[in-house]
Design an enzyme around this catalytic site. Structure first.
Site, PDB file in Angstrom:
ATOM      1  N   TRP A  65       0.832  -1.207   0.000  1.00 30.73           N
ATOM      2  CA  TRP A  65       0.000   0.000   0.000  1.00 30.73           C
ATOM      3  C   TRP A  65       0.864   1.253   0.000  1.00 30.73           C
ATOM      4  O   TRP A  65       0.546   2.234  -0.673  1.00 30.73           O
ATOM      5  CB  TRP A  65      -0.940  -0.002   1.203  1.00 30.73           C
ATOM      6  CG  TRP A  65      -2.134  -0.881   1.026  1.00 30.73           C
ATOM      7  CD1 TRP A  65      -2.191  -2.068   0.357  1.00 30.73           C
ATOM      8  CD2 TRP A  65      -3.447  -0.636   1.525  1.00 30.73           C
ATOM      9  NE1 TRP A  65      -3.454  -2.580   0.414  1.00 30.73           N
ATOM     10  CE2 TRP A  65      -4.248  -1.740   1.120  1.00 30.73           C
ATOM     11  CE3 TRP A  65      -4.019   0.371   2.282  1.00 30.73           C
ATOM     12  CZ2 TRP A  65      -5.608  -1.830   1.450  1.00 30.73           C
ATOM     13  CZ3 TRP A  65      -5.367   0.281   2.612  1.00 30.73           C
ATOM     14  CH2 TRP A  65      -6.150  -0.803   2.196  1.00 30.73           C
ATOM     15  N   ASP A 124      -4.791  -1.484   6.576  1.00 23.28           N
ATOM     16  CA  ASP A 124      -4.911  -2.863   6.097  1.00 23.28           C
ATOM     17  C   ASP A 124      -4.555  -3.819   7.236  1.00 23.28           C
ATOM     18  O   ASP A 124      -4.155  -4.954   7.005  1.00 23.28           O
ATOM     19  CB  ASP A 124      -3.987  -3.080   4.889  1.00 23.28           C
ATOM     20  CG  ASP A 124      -4.416  -4.275   4.034  1.00 23.28           C
ATOM     21  OD1 ASP A 124      -5.624  -4.564   3.981  1.00 23.28           O
ATOM     22  OD2 ASP A 124      -3.545  -4.924   3.431  1.00 23.28           O
ATOM     23  N   LYS A 164      -9.667  -2.003   6.111  1.00 20.02           N
ATOM     24  CA  LYS A 164     -10.085  -3.397   5.939  1.00 20.02           C
ATOM     25  C   LYS A 164     -10.861  -3.840   7.170  1.00 20.02           C
ATOM     26  O   LYS A 164     -10.385  -3.693   8.296  1.00 20.02           O
ATOM     27  CB  LYS A 164      -8.872  -4.310   5.747  1.00 20.02           C
ATOM     28  CG  LYS A 164      -9.242  -5.795   5.681  1.00 20.02           C
ATOM     29  CD  LYS A 164      -8.130  -6.651   5.140  1.00 20.02           C
ATOM     30  CE  LYS A 164      -6.940  -6.740   6.072  1.00 20.02           C
ATOM     31  NZ  LYS A 164      -5.843  -7.523   5.468  1.00 20.02           N
TER      32      LYS A 164
END
Length: 209
Positions: A65, A124, A164
């Protein structure tokens, strides 16, 4: 029996991993993980990161990312990343290794952010999965709650948040909390997310608290 199941499951995961289109594509493009395609897909749809922005990337290792974020933010932007695991350096990314659940690590991260407000918070993060839903889901929800708390501390007005989240107990309440803090909240399931995974990504824009 459980040992055999775990072995079979691990073997299946390894087979899936090496046959995975996105794994092969990430290697071809020099990306550190297939997860890079998830934020890339989100970016294509939601245009979260623009040149000159400041981005915080939580659960950053191995750096998929952050690789995408630093490219999008450009030389005038700033990417601050944190993970409990080590991460090889990425040019333009300020990386802090530590457990985000610990107050001293949070404080060190806030120091790196400084007085300036952040434009985008990415998360994430996921716990180490035990395979027991009653254990894993609360751990996962705790991490996403910490990520939302981070937004409350550093996010600029009209800032954005991509996180997420695993569907299950606590998901609806969390969605409600995110909706209270942002003008628009969308649920994304990127093509690069494995179909059988319970993970989805909440993409929230227009921070208003």
């Amino acid at each position: 029996m459980s040992g055999k199941k775990r072995t079979a499951s691990s073997t299946r995961w390894m087979q899936e991993h090496f046959d995975d289109h996105y794994v092969k594509l990430s290697q071809k493009r020099g990306l550190r993980s297939r997860a890079a395609f998830k934020i890339e897909e989100i970016q294509q749809k939601d245009k979260l990161i623009r040149p000159g922005m400041t981005v915080v990337d939580l659960g950053a290792a191995p750096g998929g990312w952050s690789q995408i974020a630093v490219k999008l933010a450009g030389e005038t932007g700033k990417v601050i990343a944190c993970d409990i695991l080590p991460m090889d350096p990425i040019v333009g990314v300020d990386f802090l290794q530590g457990d985000f659940r610990e107050e001293k690590v949070l404080n060190a991260l806030l120091e790196r952010v400084g007085d300036a407000k952040v434009d985008v918070v990415l998360s994430d993060m996921a716990p180490n999965m035990s395979g027991t839903g009653g254990v894993d889901q609360p751990r996962a929800m705790y991490l996403v709650e910490l990520a939302l708390d981070m937004c409350h501390q550093v996010l600029a007005p009209n800032g954005s948040f991509a996180v997420k989240v695993f569907q299950g107990e606590g998901f609806d309440e969390y969605m409600k909390a995110v909706r209270e803090a942002f003008t628009t909240v969308k649920t994304r399931k990127p093509d690069s997310s494995r179909p059988r995974s319970r993970e989805v990504y909440l993409v929230a824009t227009g921070y208003k608290l």
